[in-house]
Scaffold this motif. Structure first.
Motif, PDB file in Angstrom:
ATOM      1  N   ARG A 211      61.771  41.113  15.193  1.00  0.00           N
ATOM      2  CA  ARG A 211      61.402  42.451  15.656  1.00  0.00           C
ATOM      3  C   ARG A 211      59.982  42.460  16.216  1.00  0.00           C
ATOM      4  O   ARG A 211      59.697  43.103  17.225  1.00  0.00           O
ATOM      5  CB  ARG A 211      61.536  43.431  14.492  1.00  0.00           C
ATOM      6  N   ARG A 212      59.104  41.754  15.535  1.00  0.00           N
ATOM      7  CA  ARG A 212      57.717  41.676  16.001  1.00  0.00           C
ATOM      8  C   ARG A 212      57.650  41.024  17.378  1.00  0.00           C
ATOM      9  O   ARG A 212      56.968  41.505  18.290  1.00  0.00           O
ATOM     10  CB  ARG A 212      56.881  40.869  15.001  1.00  0.00           C
ATOM     11  N   LEU A 213      58.384  39.928  17.535  1.00  0.00           N
ATOM     12  CA  LEU A 213      58.375  39.216  18.820  1.00  0.00           C
ATOM     13  C   LEU A 213      59.010  40.071  19.917  1.00  0.00           C
ATOM     14  O   LEU A 213      58.521  40.116  21.045  1.00  0.00           O
ATOM     15  CB  LEU A 213      59.115  37.885  18.676  1.00  0.00           C
ATOM     16  N   ALA A 214      60.100  40.720  19.568  1.00  0.00           N
ATOM     17  CA  ALA A 214      60.776  41.557  20.558  1.00  0.00           C
ATOM     18  C   ALA A 214      59.873  42.697  21.012  1.00  0.00           C
ATOM     19  O   ALA A 214      59.813  43.031  22.197  1.00  0.00           O
ATOM     20  CB  ALA A 214      62.076  42.106  19.977  1.00  0.00           C
TER      21      ALA A 214
ATOM     22  N   ARG B 202      69.415  48.551  18.901  1.00  0.00           N
ATOM     23  CA  ARG B 202      68.992  49.496  17.861  1.00  0.00           C
ATOM     24  C   ARG B 202      68.658  48.823  16.536  1.00  0.00           C
ATOM     25  O   ARG B 202      68.358  49.501  15.555  1.00  0.00           O
ATOM     26  CB  ARG B 202      70.081  50.549  17.635  1.00  0.00           C
ATOM     27  N   TRP B 203      68.793  47.516  16.462  1.00  0.00           N
ATOM     28  CA  TRP B 203      68.467  46.778  15.251  1.00  0.00           C
ATOM     29  C   TRP B 203      69.339  47.211  14.073  1.00  0.00           C
ATOM     30  O   TRP B 203      68.923  47.159  12.912  1.00  0.00           O
ATOM     31  CB  TRP B 203      66.971  46.908  14.901  1.00  0.00           C
ATOM     32  N   GLU B 204      70.540  47.655  14.385  1.00  0.00           N
ATOM     33  CA  GLU B 204      71.474  47.984  13.306  1.00  0.00           C
ATOM     34  C   GLU B 204      72.156  46.727  12.783  1.00  0.00           C
ATOM     35  O   GLU B 204      72.762  46.724  11.722  1.00  0.00           O
ATOM     36  CB  GLU B 204      72.496  49.010  13.804  1.00  0.00           C
ATOM     37  N   SER B 205      72.128  45.681  13.568  1.00  0.00           N
ATOM     38  CA  SER B 205      72.564  44.358  13.103  1.00  0.00           C
ATOM     39  C   SER B 205      71.373  43.421  13.300  1.00  0.00           C
ATOM     40  O   SER B 205      70.334  43.835  13.812  1.00  0.00           O
ATOM     41  CB  SER B 205      73.761  43.872  13.918  1.00  0.00           C
TER      42      SER B 205
ATOM     43  N   LEU C  94      69.320  40.367  15.052  1.00  0.00           N
ATOM     44  CA  LEU C  94      69.236  39.925  16.446  1.00  0.00           C
ATOM     45  C   LEU C  94      70.194  38.760  16.680  1.00  0.00           C
ATOM     46  O   LEU C  94      70.809  38.648  17.739  1.00  0.00           O
ATOM     47  CB  LEU C  94      67.794  39.502  16.771  1.00  0.00           C
ATOM     48  N   ARG C  95      70.328  37.913  15.681  1.00  0.00           N
ATOM     49  CA  ARG C  95      71.224  36.755  15.818  1.00  0.00           C
ATOM     50  C   ARG C  95      72.668  37.207  16.057  1.00  0.00           C
ATOM     51  O   ARG C  95      73.364  36.677  16.914  1.00  0.00           O
ATOM     52  CB  ARG C  95      71.147  35.888  14.558  1.00  0.00           C
ATOM     53  N   THR C  96      73.092  38.207  15.297  1.00  0.00           N
ATOM     54  CA  THR C  96      74.447  38.728  15.477  1.00  0.00           C
ATOM     55  C   THR C  96      74.615  39.332  16.863  1.00  0.00           C
ATOM     56  O   THR C  96      75.616  39.103  17.545  1.00  0.00           O
ATOM     57  CB  THR C  96      74.739  39.791  14.400  1.00  0.00           C
ATOM     58  N   TRP C  97      73.614  40.072  17.274  1.00  0.00           N
ATOM     59  CA  TRP C  97      73.680  40.730  18.583  1.00  0.00           C
ATOM     60  C   TRP C  97      73.730  39.693  19.705  1.00  0.00           C
ATOM     61  O   TRP C  97      74.545  39.791  20.624  1.00  0.00           O
ATOM     62  CB  TRP C  97      72.458  41.642  18.719  1.00  0.00           C
ATOM     63  N   LEU C  98      72.878  38.705  19.600  1.00  0.00           N
ATOM     64  CA  LEU C  98      72.866  37.649  20.620  1.00  0.00           C
ATOM     65  C   LEU C  98      74.190  36.893  20.626  1.00  0.00           C
ATOM     66  O   LEU C  98      74.692  36.508  21.688  1.00  0.00           O
ATOM     67  CB  LEU C  98      71.717  36.675  20.354  1.00  0.00           C
ATOM     68  N   GLY C  99      74.760  36.695  19.442  1.00  0.00           N
ATOM     69  CA  GLY C  99      76.040  35.991  19.361  1.00  0.00           C
ATOM     70  C   GLY C  99      77.142  36.742  20.094  1.00  0.00           C
ATOM     71  O   GLY C  99      77.996  36.133  20.742  1.00  0.00           O
ATOM     72  N   GLY C 100      77.117  38.062  20.001  1.00  0.00           N
ATOM     73  CA  GLY C 100      78.110  38.865  20.719  1.00  0.00           C
ATOM     74  C   GLY C 100      77.965  38.724  22.225  1.00  0.00           C
ATOM     75  O   GLY C 100      78.959  38.599  22.958  1.00  0.00           O
ATOM     76  N   ILE C 101      76.720  38.732  22.691  1.00  0.00           N
ATOM     77  CA  ILE C 101      76.489  38.550  24.129  1.00  0.00           C
ATOM     78  C   ILE C 101      76.945  37.154  24.549  1.00  0.00           C
ATOM     79  O   ILE C 101      77.595  36.977  25.581  1.00  0.00           O
ATOM     80  CB  ILE C 101      74.989  38.759  24.452  1.00  0.00           C
TER      81      ILE C 101
END
Lengths: 181, 198
Positions: A8-11, A68-71, A73-80
């Motif tokens: 989150r900090r990096l993002a 929205r950071w509800e999951s 970042l790894r999960t989100w990136l995996g979906g993409i």
């Protein structure tokens, strides 16, 4: 979770300042996992996996502000990444592969060589491979898989059962190719 | 796993799946390719241009002598210019001599120095602090005139400089706006360094 806070900090640094260093840090944190995931989904085709990884990051950067950071970042990136892999396969193959025959095969009761297992996974039809990799390798739940693939939870479960049977057939064949039907 | 016990994984299968690698680093070239593609689409800046810092008005008059004394040892090694068309710009760092902000103490100095250090690593190709006491004279037509060189006892004096690279004044300004010097009440003058090469 500390890992999530660092993401989150990096993002935030990237979004606020277009900070190249922050982006590179995010890239280095997540690319090894994404790369292996994509390689497996794409049957070990390294060039396709690289292209899909690049496209994953392009899309992620474009959409990061809406995340929205509800999951994690790894999960989100995996979906993409999953979507990128699917599109890459469609480009290369002109459509989803057909499913494999699922003759009953016993559980594998002997030790399995990792390379052989990797080869057997790579040889699965795309639909089976996706579900098996997501569930048995990436440890996603059926609910997550259903959401990612746009299918019902029950379909995810039945696909996994069939994928495991197909995998056992391949492992039982000693690595011989099985004709898709 | 699966709802049907007969379709559960055997221990051997579980072990084999668990032994599969979860990570594999992509080729290093790919990182540069991705960064270049993002830059080409305007989604990533080579340097951190940034907006105006929120904290510019935080404090007037941090004791610059103390700060720059720390800063000298923290200066980073210069890095090669990323692109030939970039020009060099001088950021002259003027200090306000005044009371410290109430919420800052000397205990904050290491953190502040690290901010300067971090900023220099990211943005500057060079920089120096200027000696704050003594050895300050002005020569006017061969005559020494010490009156025209301001020092720490003055309201405003030159405490140091950074050299940055930028394509134009606007970009130089954008980079300068991210310098922590502003946040601590300093003033930055931006001057272009003339290119004297053939």
């Amino acid at each position: 979770m500390e890992e999530s806070l660092e993401d989150r900090r990096l993002a935030l640094a990237f979004l606020e300042r277009g900070d190249e260093g922050a982006f590179r840090a995010l890239y280095r944190r997540h690319s090894p996992r994404l790369n292996q995931f994509l390689l497996r989904l794409l049957g070990g085709r390294e060039r396709d996996a690289e292209d899909a990884l690049q496209e994953t990051w392009m899309r992620a950067v474009e959409r990061l502000r809406q995340f929205r950071w509800e999951s994690s970042l790894r999960t989100w990136l995996g979906g993409i990444a999953l979507n990128c892999a699917r599109e890459r396969r469609r480009q290369d193959e002109g459509g989803e592969a057909s499913e494999m025959g699922e003759a009953a095969a016993p559980h594998v009761e002997r030790e399995i060589d990792v390379d052989r297992l990797e080869g057997a996974i790579a040889g699965l039809p795309d639909g089976f491979r996706e579900v098996l990799v997501l569930h048995d390798v990436e440890e996603r739940t059926h609910e997550e898989i259903a959401q990612m693939l746009g299918i019902a939870v029950g379909t995810s479960k039945s696909q996994l059962s069939r994928a495991r049977r197909a995998l056992r057939v391949r492992l039982g064949e000693g690595g011989h190719e099985q004709q898709a039907v | 796993m699966n709802s049907k016990p007969s379709e559960e994984l055997s221990p051997q299968e579980q072990r084999a799946l668990a032994a599969l690698p979860r990570e594999r680093a992509p080729r290093p070239e790919l990182e540069e390719r991705v960064v270049a593609a993002l830059q080409a689409r305007g989604l990533l800046h080579r340097h951190r241009p940034g907006g105006v810092r929120r904290w510019i008005g935080l404090a007037a008059g941090l004791a610059a002598a103390f700060l720059l004394g720390y800063w000298l040892g923290a200066r980073r090694e210069p890095e090669p210019p990323p692109q030939p068309p970039l020009g060099q710009w001088l950021l002259l760092l003027y200090e306000n001599q005044g009371p410290w902000p109430a919420d800052l103490t000397e205990a904050d100095m290491p953190r502040i120095v690290e901010e300067y250090r971090s900023w220099a690593r990211e943005n500057a190709v060079g920089g120096e602090r200027l000696e704050l006491r003594g050895n300050r004279i002005s020569l006017v037509a061969g005559e020494i005139d010490s009156q025209i060189v301001p020092g720490p006892e003055d309201a405003l004096y030159l405490g140091g400089f950074f050299v940055i690279q930028a394509q134009n004044l606007e970009q130089a300004r954008t980079i300068a706006e991210t310098c922590p010097h502003l946040k601590y009440g300093g003033i930055i003058e931006i001057r272009e360094i003339a290119d004297m090469t053939e």
